[in-house]
Scaffold this motif. Structure first.
Motif, PDB file in Angstrom:
ATOM      1  N   THR A 480       0.812  -1.211   0.000  1.00  0.00           N
ATOM      2  CA  THR A 480       0.000   0.000   0.000  1.00  0.00           C
ATOM      3  C   THR A 480       0.845   1.260   0.000  1.00  0.00           C
ATOM      4  O   THR A 480       0.544   2.237  -0.696  1.00  0.00           O
ATOM      5  CB  THR A 480      -0.932   0.005   1.219  1.00  0.00           C
ATOM      6  OG1 THR A 480      -1.685  -1.206   1.236  1.00  0.00           O
ATOM      7  CG2 THR A 480      -1.883   1.184   1.180  1.00  0.00           C
ATOM      8  N   ARG A 912     -12.850   4.526  11.314  1.00  0.00           N
ATOM      9  CA  ARG A 912     -11.557   4.196  10.711  1.00  0.00           C
ATOM     10  C   ARG A 912     -11.054   2.822  11.146  1.00  0.00           C
ATOM     11  O   ARG A 912     -10.199   2.239  10.472  1.00  0.00           O
ATOM     12  CB  ARG A 912     -10.524   5.254  11.093  1.00  0.00           C
ATOM     13  CG  ARG A 912     -10.365   5.430  12.592  1.00  0.00           C
ATOM     14  CD  ARG A 912      -9.349   6.488  12.963  1.00  0.00           C
ATOM     15  NE  ARG A 912      -9.227   6.638  14.397  1.00  0.00           N
ATOM     16  CZ  ARG A 912      -8.509   5.838  15.174  1.00  0.00           C
ATOM     17  NH1 ARG A 912      -7.858   4.810  14.628  1.00  0.00           N
ATOM     18  NH2 ARG A 912      -8.454   6.035  16.474  1.00  0.00           N
ATOM     19  N   SER A 914     -12.620   0.113  11.029  1.00  0.00           N
ATOM     20  CA  SER A 914     -13.068  -0.901  10.077  1.00  0.00           C
ATOM     21  C   SER A 914     -12.548  -0.656   8.678  1.00  0.00           C
ATOM     22  O   SER A 914     -12.990  -1.317   7.733  1.00  0.00           O
ATOM     23  CB  SER A 914     -14.607  -0.932  10.025  1.00  0.00           C
ATOM     24  OG  SER A 914     -15.116   0.331   9.617  1.00  0.00           O
ATOM     25  N   ALA A 915     -11.607   0.286   8.529  1.00  0.00           N
ATOM     26  CA  ALA A 915     -11.018   0.515   7.212  1.00  0.00           C
ATOM     27  C   ALA A 915     -10.221  -0.705   6.799  1.00  0.00           C
ATOM     28  O   ALA A 915      -9.619  -1.403   7.644  1.00  0.00           O
ATOM     29  CB  ALA A 915     -10.124   1.756   7.238  1.00  0.00           C
ATOM     30  N   PRO A 916     -10.183  -1.030   5.514  1.00  0.00           N
ATOM     31  CA  PRO A 916      -9.476  -2.231   5.079  1.00  0.00           C
ATOM     32  C   PRO A 916      -7.985  -2.147   5.372  1.00  0.00           C
ATOM     33  O   PRO A 916      -7.343  -1.128   5.115  1.00  0.00           O
ATOM     34  CB  PRO A 916      -9.758  -2.294   3.571  1.00  0.00           C
ATOM     35  CG  PRO A 916     -10.131  -0.900   3.201  1.00  0.00           C
ATOM     36  CD  PRO A 916     -10.796  -0.307   4.394  1.00  0.00           C
ATOM     37  N   SER A 928     -11.658  -8.062   5.835  1.00  0.00           N
ATOM     38  CA  SER A 928     -10.469  -7.229   6.070  1.00  0.00           C
ATOM     39  C   SER A 928     -10.211  -7.064   7.556  1.00  0.00           C
ATOM     40  O   SER A 928     -10.118  -5.955   8.090  1.00  0.00           O
ATOM     41  CB  SER A 928     -10.633  -5.862   5.409  1.00  0.00           C
ATOM     42  OG  SER A 928     -10.753  -5.982   4.021  1.00  0.00           O
ATOM     43  N   ARG A 931      -6.557  -5.330   9.879  1.00  0.00           N
ATOM     44  CA  ARG A 931      -6.407  -4.038  10.553  1.00  0.00           C
ATOM     45  C   ARG A 931      -7.181  -4.012  11.866  1.00  0.00           C
ATOM     46  O   ARG A 931      -6.703  -3.476  12.860  1.00  0.00           O
ATOM     47  CB  ARG A 931      -6.893  -2.927   9.624  1.00  0.00           C
ATOM     48  CG  ARG A 931      -6.786  -1.528  10.227  1.00  0.00           C
ATOM     49  CD  ARG A 931      -7.440  -0.504   9.308  1.00  0.00           C
ATOM     50  NE  ARG A 931      -7.355   0.830   9.862  1.00  0.00           N
ATOM     51  CZ  ARG A 931      -6.421   1.712   9.561  1.00  0.00           C
ATOM     52  NH1 ARG A 931      -5.480   1.380   8.710  1.00  0.00           N
ATOM     53  NH2 ARG A 931      -6.408   2.913  10.090  1.00  0.00           N
ATOM     54  N   SER A 991     -20.082   3.850   8.497  1.00  0.00           N
ATOM     55  CA  SER A 991     -20.242   3.378   7.115  1.00  0.00           C
ATOM     56  C   SER A 991     -20.507   1.878   7.112  1.00  0.00           C
ATOM     57  O   SER A 991     -19.980   1.145   7.961  1.00  0.00           O
ATOM     58  CB  SER A 991     -18.987   3.689   6.292  1.00  0.00           C
ATOM     59  OG  SER A 991     -17.856   3.064   6.870  1.00  0.00           O
ATOM     60  N   SER A 993     -20.280  -1.658   5.152  1.00  0.00           N
ATOM     61  CA  SER A 993     -19.648  -2.452   4.109  1.00  0.00           C
ATOM     62  C   SER A 993     -19.384  -3.829   4.690  1.00  0.00           C
ATOM     63  O   SER A 993     -19.631  -4.081   5.876  1.00  0.00           O
ATOM     64  CB  SER A 993     -18.344  -1.799   3.624  1.00  0.00           C
ATOM     65  OG  SER A 993     -17.392  -1.736   4.673  1.00  0.00           O
ATOM     66  N   SER A 996     -17.114  -3.747   7.743  1.00  0.00           N
ATOM     67  CA  SER A 996     -17.606  -3.268   9.040  1.00  0.00           C
ATOM     68  C   SER A 996     -18.897  -3.948   9.491  1.00  0.00           C
ATOM     69  O   SER A 996     -19.208  -3.933  10.683  1.00  0.00           O
ATOM     70  CB  SER A 996     -17.844  -1.759   8.956  1.00  0.00           C
ATOM     71  OG  SER A 996     -18.804  -1.454   7.952  1.00  0.00           O
TER      72      SER A 996
END
Length: 1444
Positions: A480, A912, A914-916, A928, A931, A991, A993, A996
């Motif tokens: 990344t 944040r 649950s951000a990938p 994901s 993280r 959010s 998805s 999350s």
């Protein structure tokens, strides 16, 4: 031979002229065509085929003797490449007395082939346009030297003396003997293999010192220069500096001139070229260079530069280094993009190095001493060293350092690690190659794709295994920070899935194994599986979302206009899609469409691969089974696939393995195979029944549940995992009410395991955690069996009263079969609470406590509905449980620490988290969890979610049975950590998805249970009642967050908490009166106070609740399905897979739902035009209840509607006017709509109202406004409320399109738009400022005023607006375009000559808008001087004050 050729010519005679073909003249060295007048030609006898050479000569002598003039005319054809057709005659006349010009037009690009060329398939497929000129296309692609050297001008040599050849005494050239040539060759040692003639010809050339003597100077005529003119132009150096260093031509030697002083002649040409270059400016030189490089073939340019590089001495190269840009002018082709499209190369931006570009030094040819292997004389055909063919054997140059922002091709080693471009690795690692950039170590993705289709097995195996390692690291997010874009997306777009599918069919086992490993790396995430396994014992943890990609809406143009019966179904459309289209949208579905399952079955059944491949295939199957119920069904339906898995990897008897790592897993139990059965069973009750009955699942459960892990003759960890997965499969089956007969058969074994559960012992920490997982799986099994047993009496009663209707049969387990478990569980629960005080067993107790609490809740919730229920005994047990277990647990420091971590670990408050963590592609969704596992403790085994959720679940059940215990648990709600967590949730916007949703669902359970307990405490505890408003705000927020599968929770929130009087304390503390005072100045005399509207709304809260529940009736099937899961009605559960994740269960604008439903029910969703004479029964009441609830939310719970943008609120509120012709005229509807409209037009709300953005569900606000205009003209009756809605979008800051629509298409509505200036809730300045700049609108304003369509008595608001804008326009003196200035003058002149003196005075004397005045503006008493001068300059008359 010439006459013979002439006699064979076929001449063409036309228009009294005879034309000789051009090809014949070219043989004679002439250009053009020869045209002979036929009249003159007729005077001569035409040559005959029988004429001899003497006859032709005689005729020629007769013509010359007669003195006849030549009848031949040479016609010059213009050069089409240069476009000088029009100037051809002028050029010929100009050069007639100067120099001869030779035009090379027919110089071929290549030597004609002796054999016919092969026809190209690709050439036929090239696109050609009909109107494209073939000559232009030829010129565009013509890069031959003739495109540049098309006009060669001969130098004037009339004054140059002619040198005759030397006279020798020999009649014939000297004969060269081979021996002499070979001896001379050994002395000179020429490079390369040449023929004898070429070697001798090279030896005849004049030596360098002879040429110097001819020049008369110490420099060579063909001397070398540091930079050629072309090179100097590329580097943009001044030409004067270069010319000073040039001492001779670089490419020309003059050997083809055939004269003795060729070197001097060459120097003259060179000096003439230099003089011409010096006369040119630098810009002209660069322009000519650009033209040359654009016209010449790149190969020719490379050849010229290579000649320069070869002739440049090493000293000059070192003193004047040649930059890379000079050698490679088109080096931009090496700077490719970072993303791969159709197998394009990846690029990585290396930002750790300073800009330091190496100098490119041309290496000398390889010598014999540098060869790694010296050729021997005895070797056949190896006596001659060919340096150009041995260049690849020399050492590679060092990698170059690149600039900080320069992109480089991403290269990977065999482990998938990214290799920096400046890292110099040894060649023995195998990372170097013979492709592009051979000095750089590593392989690009494009090269790996190429190697994967190699003919060599080792190369295919290496490429696919490297791709597998790259995929693993990409999923982990290791690229990344180094690469732009997504490696996974790029690989999938390049066709990775097809490549792996092809590799699965490879006959070489190594390649097949690597392909399986790569497929596992692509599909499977070990972190995701670990998180799902950890959450399995949580509340409803066995239910998961299917990993389906988000649905993509596809526009079907073929189905437009067809009847519903003729349209293709979704299944038919899916079958018509190609594999590529399916894989692009859904990777798993694409793999299934490629017949991936039969191939995996063949690998397992026939090839019988190594253990690693077997485990990878099982993991792939598990991931496919998690995709959807349809995918799980395909696995079960695949012939012999599951039979092979069960027979080979779940045998009922096996021989113990010799070593810890057996060479084959066939014939041994594999925990992943049991997990595959469990995941397949979770897809649906029918799939579970097939596993239990057709695949021998019951026998497997009996075998692996009964046997102790220590007796399985397996490795300790694998034995524990097999036993755990067997218990989980048993629990999933019991969750459907299946396999419960095994419970009665295995009851002694299960009780024995339960009794031993509070004393776990293990040899290591890893084995201890596996043992704890096994105990938790056992408790989940017993919980499911208890819930199933609790449904027996209900099903038995239903079976008797069903009378033919469908009803599940009663399970074979009775309530009496599970009552003996409760004492053992309570004893173990007390032991776990006591163990919290000891540091040695605290971690184990924290892991087991949630499972024990969930079992106790299941027992008492089912006991309460049994016929054998004894209330007194149950209440005593609950009191004892509260005092001995629950209260000590609530007050324990461990629980305090968990509640204090709610806010920091919450995914709702911290989106944040649950951000990938790695790369995620839309076609391959995942959780994901990498993280989440590192940045938060929510997903771990010691998660702060599991224990508080289980405790609150039990507390809500206990307080429902024993209401006297409610107040004892207020301490948990009143803790600062819990209240702070709830306050943080009020303004949160999580959010949704796949990353999350799985953890959000469990946090929703925690919030719901906290609110349910708080709602019970509010009436009995005054301290808790102080925070009732906070609880209500959180319940409203949670209602819009709940995900599919939680419909029952949404129903409970609406039924119990959302419309609860106890959670709206504003009614009892004077809030309605405060609201009425706040809006006192905004009220009309005829409008009721807002306070009375709010009190009336609170009085009708039960009716409002019923209204919303009625309009949510479409969710009833989902609510019932969700209720069965939450209440433990296992025989009614159809699947443990939750509904597809498409977003929250309720829309964010659910408070407007009754209005939207009424609008759609009236058939006006297309945008107006239909007036309903009579509304359905109850429509007015439904709209009234909806408006009442909206007023309550806008007044006291404004935070709950922040997710709805103001433009959406306005659009939803407009449904009041569109759904009927008279609904807005009903008194309660109009009163409530007025109150809501005033709140919507408050200053803060008005500034946030953006009508330029489309409201959700609509294409644009303009479409809605057009429908409102049509409706207003039809049914408004001049209603002020409707008029205010029409005026609101006409503010100056909104689009002029809506104002043009009013004054253009709907100008007739101005007669009824009688909203007074006092009724307008928006400041008038919003309409008049800034000045209008739309000329068409200003003309419409003027026309409406002059024609009387707009009068102050009819429409005072827009009258004031039109006057203000027209006055500012006609008296403005800003610099504008001529058209606008002409319009100003015209309108001012027309205004002056108006006969309506009142309108004329308003337009000329307007001063400022003033909303509280009678006119809506104030005017001057007389025309200001500046306006008077403006008027005089245009009208030409002098104004007098008295005339007004």
């Amino acid at each position: 031979m010439l006459p013979n050729v002439v006699t064979s010519l076929i001449l063409t005679v036309s228009d009294d002229k005879l034309t000789i073909p051009r090809w014949f003249l070219s043989m004679l060295g002439m250009d053009g065509e020869m045209i002979l007048p036929s009249a003159e030609f007729g005077m001569l006898r035409r040559p005959k085929p029988a004429d001899s050479e003497a006859d032709l000569l005689r005729e020629q002598q007769e013509l010359l003797a007669a003195g006849g003039q030549s009848t031949v005319t040479v016609v010059k054809r213009p050069d089409k490449r240069r476009g000088d057709a029009a100037d051809a005659d002028a050029d010929a006349h100009e050069q007639e007395n100067q120099r001869d010009v030779v035009t090379i037009e027919d110089l071929p690009d290549e030597i004609p082939a002796l054999t016919p060329a092969k026809k190209s398939r690709f050439k036929k497929e090239r696109v050609r346009f009909e109107d494209e000129d073939p000559e232009e296309r030829l010129d565009r692609h013509d890069t031959h030297i003739s495109a540049v050297l098309s006009r060669i001008i001969e130098r004037d040599t009339s004054a140059v003396p002619v040198s005759l050849p030397c006279i020798t005494g020999t009649a014939f050239p000297k004969v060269f003997h081979r021996s002499v040539v070979e001896s001379e060759e050994q002395e000179r040692a020429p490079r390369g293999r040449k023929s004898i003639f070429a070697r001798q010809f090279a030896a005849q050339r004049p030596k360098k010192k002879d040429v110097q003597s001819l020049n008369g100077s110490g420099s060579s005529a063909s001397g070398h220069v540091a930079f050629s003119p072309l090179e100097s132009m590329e580097t943009e150096r001044p030409e004067s500096d270069v010319m000073g260093r040039v001492c001779g031509p670089l490419l020309l030697s003059g050997q083809g001139l055939g004269i003795a002083n060729s070197a001097m002649e060459t120097m003259k040409i060179h000096e003439e070229n230099q003089a011409r270059l010096q006369a040119m400016s630098q810009s002209e030189i660069l322009e000519e260079q650009r033209k040359l490089l654009a016209q010449l073939d790149t190969r020719l340019v490379d050849f010229v530069r290579s000649r320069k590089a070869q002739r440049t001495p090493g000293s000059e190269s070192s003193s004047n280094p040649v930059h890379r840009e000079d050698i490679l002018p088109n080096s931009t082709s090496t700077e490719l993009d970072h993303t791969i499209k159709s197998q394009e190369s990846q690029r990585d931006t290396m930002e750790d190095y300073e800009e330091d570009e190496n100098q490119l030094v041309v290496q000398p040819p390889i010598t014999g001493e540098e060869l790694p292997i010296k050729p021997q004389k005895v070797w056949l055909h190896m006596d001659k060293v060919e340096p150009e063919k041995l260049e690849w054997t020399r050492d590679l140059p060092a990698p170059s350092r690149l600039g900080t922002n320069q992109a480089m091709q991403a290269r990977f080693d065999f482990a998938g690690a990214l290799i920096p471009p400046n890292k110099d690795l040894p060649t023995h690692l195998g990372l170097h190659h013979h492709g592009e950039e051979p000095e750089l170590a590593g392989y690009s993705l494009q090269e790996l794709f190429l190697l994967s289709r190699s003919q060599l097995n080792q190369q295919r195996n290496l490429a696919v295994s490297t791709l597998a390692n790259v995929l693993t690291k990409a999923r982990a997010g290791e690229y990344t920070s180094s690469l732009k874009g997504s490696v996974l997306s790029s690989l999938l777009d390049a066709g990775l899935l097809f490549l792996l599918r092809f590799s699965l069919d490879d006959g070489v086992e190594g390649v097949m194994s690597s392909a399986v490993h790569a497929l596992q790396a692509l599909l499977v995430s070990s972190d995701d599986e670990e998180c799902l396994d950890n959450a399995f014992p949580w509340l409803l943890g066995m239910a998961t979302f299917p990993l389906l990609p988000a649905a993509q809406e596809e526009e079907d143009e073929e189905d437009e206009g067809l009847d519903e019966a003729l349209k293709e179904t979704a299944k038919e459309k899916e079958e018509k899609k190609t594999d590529h289209d399916v894989a692009r949208q859904d990777v798993v579905k694409g793999f299934l469409k490629m017949q991936g399952l039969p191939r995996l079955r063949y690998i397992l059944e026939v090839l019988r691969p190594s253990p690693r491949v077997v485990l990878n295939i099982l993991q792939i199957l598990i991931r496919i089974a998690r995709h959807s119920t349809a995918a799980a069904t395909q696995i079960l339906n695949c012939p012999r696939l599951m039979d092979t898995v069960v027979s080979e990897f779940l045998p009922c008897s096996w021989t113990p393995a010799v070593s810890q790592a057996p060479s084959s897993l066939y014939g041994l139990p594999v925990a992943l195979a049991m997990k595959l059965l469990r995941v397949l069973a979770s897809a649906g009750r029918h799939a579970c029944a097939r596993i239990l009955n057709s695949l021998g699942g019951k026998e497997l459960l009996s075998r692996f549940v009964v046997v102790e892990p220590s007796e399985m003759l397996l490795e300790a960890g694998e034995a524990l995992r097999c036993s755990t997965e067997a218990l989980r499969l048993f629990a999933v089956a019991a969750g459907y009410g299946q396999a419960c007969s095994l419970y009665t058969d295995l009851y002694p074994v299960l009780v024995k395991r339960l009794q031993a559960g509070n004393r776990p012992c293990a040899s290591s920490e890893a084995v201890l955690f596996l043992e704890l997982d096994r105990i938790r799986a056992l408790l989940v099994l017993l919980t499911q069996v208890t819930q199933t047993a609790g449904c027996h009496e209900e099903l038995q009663r239903g079976l008797v009263s069903a009378q033919g209707t469908e009803c599940p049969p009663p399970p074979p387990v009775l309530w009496s079969h599970v009552t003996g478990l409760q004492p053992t569980v309570i004893s173990s629960l007390k032991g776990c609470v006591r163990a919290l005080d000891g540091s040695s067993q605290m971690s184990s107790a924290l892991i087991l406590l949630p499972s024990y609490l969930l079992y106790v809740e299941a027992y008492y919730s089912q006991l309460y509905v049994q016929s054998s229920f004894q209330p007194v005994q149950c209440l005593q047990e609950l009191e004892s449980l509260t005092s001995d277990v629950l209260l000590p647990l609530i007050s324990h420091q461990v629980m305090q620490n968990m509640t204090s971590s709610f806010r920091s670990s919450s995914v709702i408050c911290n989106p944040r988290l649950s951000a990938p963590g790695g790369e995620v592609v839309p076609s391959l969704p995942g959780l994901s969890c990498s993280r989440l596992m590192t940045s938060s403790t929510m997903a771990g085994s010691n998660s702060p979610l599991s224990l508080p959720t289980a405790l609150l679940y039990l507390l809500n059940t206990i307080t429902s049975i024993h209401k006297g215990l409610i107040k004892k648990f207020s301490r948990l709600i009143l803790s600062d950590a819990v209240l702070g967590y709830l306050r943080s949730c009020v303004g949160a916007m999580p959010s949704v998805s796949h990353m999350s949703a799985w953890i959000l669902r469990h946090e929703h359970h925690l919030l719901y249970l906290l609110l349910r307990l708080a709602h019970k405490l509010v009436p009995v505890d005054p301290e808790v009642a102080k925070h009732a408003s906070l609880f209500h705000q959180v319940s409203l927020a949670l209602l819009s967050w709940l995900l599919p599968g939680s419909e029952y929770l949404a129903h409970e929130l609406m039924s119990v908490m959302t419309f609860s009087h106890s959670l709206l304390p504003e009614d009892g503390c004077g809030e309605p009166e405060v609201a009425a005072l706040a809006e006192l100045q905004l009220q009309e005399k005829t409008s009721p106070a807002v306070g009375s509207l709010l009190r009336d709304a609170l009085h009708h809260l039960p009716s409002i609740r019923g209204c919303y529940l009625t309009h949510l009736a479409y969710l009833e099937p989902s609510v019932l399905s969700s209720r069965d899961r939450y209440l433990g009605r296992n025989p009614f559960v159809r699947s443990h897979l939750l509904p597809e994740l498409t977003g929250p269960t309720l829309p964010s604008d659910w408070p407007f739902l009754p209005l939207i439903s009424l609008y759609e029910q009236m058939g006006l969703s297309a945008g107006g035009g239909q007036q309903v004479e009579s509304l359905p029964a109850g429509s007015v009441q439904s709209a009234t209840h909806c408006l009442q609830w909206l007023l309550v939310l806008e007044s006291w719970r404004e935070q709950a509607l922040t997710v709805v943008p103001p433009v959406a609120k306005l659009a939803r509120l407009a449904c009041v006017f569109l759904c009927s012709s008279d609904l807005f005229l009903e008194r309660p509807v109009q009163e409530l709509t007025w109150a809501l409209f005033r709140r919507l037009t408050r200053p803060a709300q008005l500034e946030a109202l953006d009508l330029g953005s489309a409201p959700p569900g609509l294409a644009s606000f303009h479409d809605l406004y057009s429908a409102l205009l049509a409706q207003y003209e039809a049914v408004s009756f001049g209603d002020p409320l409707f008029g205010c809605f029409m005026l609101l979008p006409l503010q100056r800051r909104y689009s002029v399109i809506m104002r043009l629509a009013v004054f253009g298409e709907h100008v007739g509505m101005l007669r009824s738009l009688g909203v007074s200036l006092q009724q307008l809730p928006v400041p008038l300045e919003k309409f008049t400022s800034p000045v209008e700049d739309s000329l068409p609108l200003l003309r419409l304003y003027f026309r409406a005023l002059v024609t009387g369509a707009l009068k102050r008595s009819w429409c005072p608001v827009l009258y004031a607006v039109a006057v203000a804008h027209l006055n500012a326009f006609i008296f403005s003196q800003d610099a504008v375009a001529e058209e606008v200035e002409a319009a100003r003058r015209s309108l001012l002149r027309k205004t002056y000559y108006l006969t309506d003196e009142v309108l004329k005075n308003h337009l000329l004397l307007f001063r400022l808008p003033q909303q509280n005045s009678e006119l809506g503006f104030i005017i001057y008493e007389q025309l200001p001087s500046i306006r008077a001068r403006r008027l005089e300059s245009i009208v030409g008359t002098e104004e007098k004050g008295g005339e007004r």
